[in-house]
Design a protein around this motif. Structure first.
Motif, mmCIF file in Angstrom:
data_model
loop_
_atom_site.group_PDB
_atom_site.id
_atom_site.type_symbol
_atom_site.label_atom_id
_atom_site.label_comp_id
_atom_site.label_asym_id
_atom_site.label_seq_id
_atom_site.Cartn_x
_atom_site.Cartn_y
_atom_site.Cartn_z
ATOM 1 N N SER A 565 0.816 -1.214 0.000
ATOM 2 C CA SER A 565 0.000 0.000 0.000
ATOM 3 C C SER A 565 0.852 1.267 0.000
ATOM 4 C CB SER A 565 -0.940 0.005 1.205
ATOM 5 O OG SER A 565 -1.888 -1.031 1.087
ATOM 6 N N THR A 566 2.061 1.219 0.601
ATOM 7 C CA THR A 566 2.926 2.410 0.547
ATOM 8 C C THR A 566 3.352 2.697 -0.894
ATOM 9 O OG1 THR A 566 4.997 1.180 0.954
ATOM 10 C CG2 THR A 566 3.820 2.036 2.885
ATOM 11 N N HIS A 567 3.574 1.650 -1.682
ATOM 12 C CA HIS A 567 3.936 1.832 -3.091
ATOM 13 C C HIS A 567 2.765 2.446 -3.864
ATOM 14 C CE1 HIS A 567 7.608 -1.024 -3.434
ATOM 15 N NE2 HIS A 567 7.474 -0.623 -2.187
ATOM 16 N N LEU A 568 1.561 1.912 -3.629
ATOM 17 C CA LEU A 568 0.379 2.444 -4.313
ATOM 18 C C LEU A 568 0.092 3.876 -3.861
ATOM 19 C CD1 LEU A 568 -2.014 -0.663 -4.130
ATOM 20 C CD2 LEU A 568 -0.349 -0.074 -5.927
ATOM 21 N N LEU A 569 0.332 4.148 -2.572
ATOM 22 C CA LEU A 569 0.123 5.500 -2.039
ATOM 23 C C LEU A 569 1.102 6.482 -2.679
ATOM 24 C CD1 LEU A 569 -1.117 7.498 -0.015
ATOM 25 C CD2 LEU A 569 0.457 6.592 1.722
ATOM 26 N N HIS A 570 2.359 6.072 -2.807
ATOM 27 C CA HIS A 570 3.385 6.907 -3.452
ATOM 28 C C HIS A 570 2.947 7.243 -4.889
ATOM 29 C CE1 HIS A 570 8.001 7.501 -4.214
ATOM 30 N NE2 HIS A 570 7.310 8.623 -4.265
ATOM 31 N N TYR A 571 2.502 6.240 -5.591
ATOM 32 C CA TYR A 571 2.033 6.409 -6.971
ATOM 33 C C TYR A 571 0.850 7.379 -7.024
ATOM 34 C CZ TYR A 571 -0.689 5.108 -11.148
ATOM 35 O OH TYR A 571 -1.433 5.139 -12.308
ATOM 36 N N ALA A 572 -0.112 7.197 -6.119
ATOM 37 C CA ALA A 572 -1.311 8.040 -6.113
ATOM 38 C C ALA A 572 -0.980 9.483 -5.747
ATOM 39 C CB ALA A 572 -2.336 7.467 -5.125
ATOM 40 N N LEU A 573 -0.088 9.685 -4.794
ATOM 41 C CA LEU A 573 0.306 11.042 -4.381
ATOM 42 C C LEU A 573 0.952 11.796 -5.536
ATOM 43 C CD1 LEU A 573 1.701 10.288 -0.815
ATOM 44 C CD2 LEU A 573 -0.205 11.815 -1.316
ATOM 45 N N ARG A 574 1.789 11.105 -6.307
ATOM 46 C CA ARG A 574 2.439 11.754 -7.453
ATOM 47 C C ARG A 574 1.411 12.112 -8.532
ATOM 48 N NH1 ARG A 574 8.028 11.424 -7.950
ATOM 49 N NH2 ARG A 574 7.950 11.098 -10.200
#
Length: 875
Positions: A565-574
């Protein structure tokens, strides 16, 4: 020769000598519990020297960012005051891992210094180890004989264990070393006294320039030495000192490594460098500390109140204090120096340029915060000075100065400077005693005793199979006992392990070590010097048997969900905020995830909703885990994999891909995003300037959160006897409450008006003075309200009110301005004196003052005392 060329020529020289040139490791260390910062060039090669990892290349060279501010290597207090100590510095080094040894190391050093750099051979000295009776070591005759090929014997000196025997720590690899010193004094000074008499005598112009360490031994827990199976060379040369020697300067700060920064400090402060000794020290301190702070931020370590972050904050505040005291800088200004630092070092360290905005904002915010602390500390110190002088003392107690330092971050030297201006001093002995007591408390809390490793299987390899398996057969290859905080634990290393050791923000696995006869709890797993170490509270009865190592699967899966989820969150934030967003830290456990990222303003509720929606879309798409293990880092970057500044990556890396999210990562992950189930953000906050933090939960935790929320909403709804829904019911309740508040306020004002009229009717008139003395049962705020109304309605007013509210006594004294002027009345002094009766204190202005206390029974006596003091004044 410019500093950039000197650095490059060093690397080129050793590349020609078949050395692999490697990049600098981050200055801030992650994944090594024994070190916070890289303090020597060898830190990144520690695993190789310990024999835990086989080297990819047996000859290596680099320029390493280092930091020495705590522990054994602490240069902080010398920085700026002398010419050659620094907090952050670059260490030029070359290594041999079981390849060449003393002969070649000495030859390469001589060739580089005298050939490539053109240094005067007659100014160079070498030291060799004289031996040690305690360790039963003879003098290093081998190094001595090799040096005789280049230097006359009178310029080869013997050094003791302190100077010429290098140790990694209390335990571990160590060996004799050979230092190269250079005499930079003028010809006239050299004629008066030979350099050999000044080597290692703290002369600022006869200094060590290069240290050649020959790793031959391993220091055991009992202090004894054993031979290492492979001999290594570890050399370290101070880049700044080399620049000083090559550029013909007598101070590191006079080289082009520092002069542009010092020049900009002088310009911004309006002070000329070289005119005032104290200002010069301040400029050198700031120039040095700026580098440390900027590189720490690029390596992912922000100033904070814990561990490495506290060290960086302390360094930054030290620089601010020097600017405040000696350069008259009362506003933030260090952040303005970042552009010139980039000019000096940005070409070799491009991370400075790419993170310029973050560096500037963090420094500026930290400066402003500490300047406010300084202002508060100075006000507190003013009160201390006033009290000390009032009591006719000349010395401020050490515990008072220590409280300023410990609670408010107010430096002792600044306290002493301000006291000196007022003819006072600090009791330094008491201050030092307080400091030592604090350090002892810290040492006791952190006391750890570690035994030597006991090797069961002579095998330095360990295979991690945790990406594919959570259970496998293992053997224990080594173990040791560790005592920490009075508790005995054991550290075990297996030949194969499915357990993930804590690193990269992901917590370590827990689980079990199982045999036919027993089941031992694995309490935690961490990585140390390249090994995965398993923590248990006891040892197996038979250490040599084959065990089943089994990971706690429920905990592992929950942790994997949060990590993915941290990877998906990083992607979504960008996607939502922009591509400036970069990961600045993370924490991933089975309970929740925490993700720190660069962004310069609060993330709005609407943006958070968009981010969460994107993550949950990625979850529903059920993207499978696509991973590429052990691929070249260049290939990984071509795939679009995102790297994190401050992380040390090897030549071969692992790439983790879920849909369009592609990152370099060594952690464990969900097999597909659908496994996460649901993602829920629970908070968004600020970490520091330019860095925000999101905390979130997933899967079962997120489901539990939603169920509890709806349960709460249902309970709230059941409290209303209405079918209009929770929102409508709450809105009506709030409107009703607001109406009631207004009614209460009207009632209160009317009550106060009636009470005020009653007070006016009960006044005593002494000559033309209106005097009201009363006991009331009401809040002090209401008394104040009536008092100021009466002051405007009655001339020559004396008002003394005592009361008790919520079992706490209070006093109020009010005078008309004319009475203050005519009779010298002072409400603050009178209320302070009267408050003794209620066991309290207070004060205020001449015309109005209040006091509080703890003795309700003393209110009547307090009123009598105040009245008597007033009558004595006006009669």
């Amino acid at each position: 020769m410019k500093s950039a060329e000197i650095r490059q020529r060093f690397l080129d020289f050793f590349e020609k000598k078949s050395h692999t040139i490697v990049p600098s490791a981050p200055m801030v260390i992650k994944g090594d519990p024994t070190l916070m910062f890289t303090n020597a060039g060898m830190n990144q090669f520690k695993d190789i020297i310990l024999g835990n990892v086989r080297p990819k290349a047996t000859r290596v060279a680099d320029s390493q960012k280092c930091l020495r501010v705590s522990g054994k290597h602490n240069d902080l207090e010398e920085v700026g005051h002398d010419t050659y100590h620094h907090t952050m510095f670059e260490m030029l080094g070359n290594w041999s891992f079981g390849d060449y040894f003393k002969k070649e190391a000495i030859a390469y050093a001589w060739e580089f210094l005298t050939g490539e750099m053109g240094l005067d051979k007659n100014r160079l000295y070498a030291t060799v180890f004289e031996g040690s009776k305690d360790d039963r070591l003879e003098e290093d005759k081998e190094a001595l004989e090799y040096w005789k090929l280049y230097l006359p014997e009178d310029r080869i000196l013997y050094g003791n264990k302190k100077d010429n025997f290098w140790e990694m720590g209390d335990m571990g690899p160590c060996g004799p070393c050979s230092e190269i010193h250079i005499d930079l004094r003028s010809e006239a000074e050299r004629a008066l006294k030979p350099g050999r008499e000044l080597v290692n005598k703290d002369n600022p112009l006869v200094i060590e320039i290069w240290n050649l360490v020959f790793m031959q031994y391993n220091r055991k827990a009992d202090g004894s030495l054993e031979n290492l199976p492979s001999h290594h060379v570890d050399t370290g040369m101070g880049f700044e000192r080399l620049c000083m020697a090559v550029q013909g300067k007598t101070s590191n700060y006079d080289t082009d490594v520092f002069t542009p920064i010092i020049g900009e400090i002088a310009r911004l402060s309006g002070k000329e460098y070289g005119k005032d000794a104290a200002a010069d020290v301040a400029m050198r301190v700031i120039a040095d500390h700026l580098r440390t702070i900027a590189f720490s931020i690029t390596d992912g370590q922000l100033p904070s109140n814990v561990k490495a972050g506290y060290v960086i904050r302390r360094i930054l505040r030290r620089a601010v204090r020097y600017a405040y005291t000696f350069l008259d800088q009362k506003d933030a200004f260090m952040y303005k120096l970042v552009p010139v630092l980039i000019e000096v070092m940005g070409q070799h360290y491009p991370e400075l340029s790419s993170q310029r905005v973050l560096i500037e904002r963090v420094i500026q915010e930290e400066e402003n915060a500490f300047l406010r602390t300084l202002d508060k500390g100075i006000k507190l110190l003013d009160k201390i000075i006033e009290k000390t002088k009032a009591e006719d003392f000349l010395t401020v107690p050490g515990n008072v100065a220590f409280e300023l330092y410990d609670t408010y971050g107010f430096p002792l030297d600044l306290t002493e400077l301000i006291l000196k201006e007022n003819g006072l001093v600090v009791n330094r002995r008491e201050f030092k005693a307080e400091m030592e007591a604090q350090k002892e408390r810290s040492r006791s809390a952190a006391a750890v005793s570690t035994d030597d490793w006991v090797e069961l299987i002579a095998d330095d390899t360990q295979e991690f199979v945790g990406y594919d398996y959570t259970e496998t057969e293992v053997q224990i290859t080594r173990y040791r006992r560790v005592n920490t905080k009075g508790k005995t634990l054991y550290q075990l290393v297996f030949n194969i392990t499915p357990f993930y050791g804590e690193s990269g923000g992901q917590v370590g696995d827990r689980g079990w070590l199982i045999s036919e006869t027993e089941k031992i709890n694995v309490l935690d797993t961490h990585k140390e010097n390249g090994l995965t170490v398993h923590i248990t509270d006891r040892l197996p009865e038979d250490l040599t048997q084959v065990f089943t190592a089994k990971v706690d699967l429920d905990k592992r899966i929950a942790t994997e969900n949060n990590h993915t989820s941290t990877h998906l969150l990083h992607y979504a934030l960008r996607k939502v905020l922009g591509t400036h967003v970069e990961q600045k830290g993370s924490y991933v456990s089975d309970e929740y995830l925490r993700f720190d990222f660069s962004h310069f303003q609060k993330v709005t509720d609407e943006e958070l909703e968009q981010v969460a929606a994107i993550v949950n879309q990625e979850v529903r798409k059920n993207y499978p885990l696509e991973e590429s293990r052990a691929i070249p880092i260049g290939q990984a970057k071509k795939m679009g994999a995102m790297a994190i500044f401050g992380e040390k990556y090897g030549d071969l890396v692992r790439v983790v891909k879920f849909g369009e999210s592609v990152e370099l990562c060594g952690g464990t992950h969900a097999h597909a995003t659908g496994q996460i189930g649901f993602f829920k953000i629970i908070s968004e906050s600020s970490v520091s300037a330019g860095v925000r933090r999101i905390e979130a939960i997933t899967a079962a935790k997120a489901e539990e959160y939603i169920l509890n929320y709806f349960k709460m909403m249902k309970e709230i709804d059941s409290m209303f006897k209405s079918n209009r829904g929770v929102l409508e019911n709450v809105r009506e309740l709030l409107n009703e409450n607001e109406g009631l508040k207004k009614d209460v306020e009207k009632f209160t004002q009317e009550s106060l008006r009636i009470m005020k009229e009653g007070w006016k009717n009960e006044k005593r008139v002494i000559r033309d003075i209106n005097m009201i003395v009363k006991t009331v049962m009401m809040p002090p705020a209401n008394v104040k309200d009536i008092a100021f109304q009466l002051k405007g309605e009655l001339n020559n007013l004396i008002l003394v009110i005592g009361g008790v509210f919520n079992n706490k006594p209070h006093l109020t004294v009010m005078f008309s301005d004319s009475l203050v002027k005519d009779f010298g009345l002072h409400a603050g002094q009178i209320v302070k004196d009267a408050a003794v009766e209620i066991k309290g204190g207070g004060g205020g202005q001449p015309f109005f003052a209040t006091a509080g206390g703890s003795n309700p029974d003393g209110v009547s006596k307090a009123l009598e005392r105040a009245e008597k003091l007033i009558l004595d004044k006006i009669h």
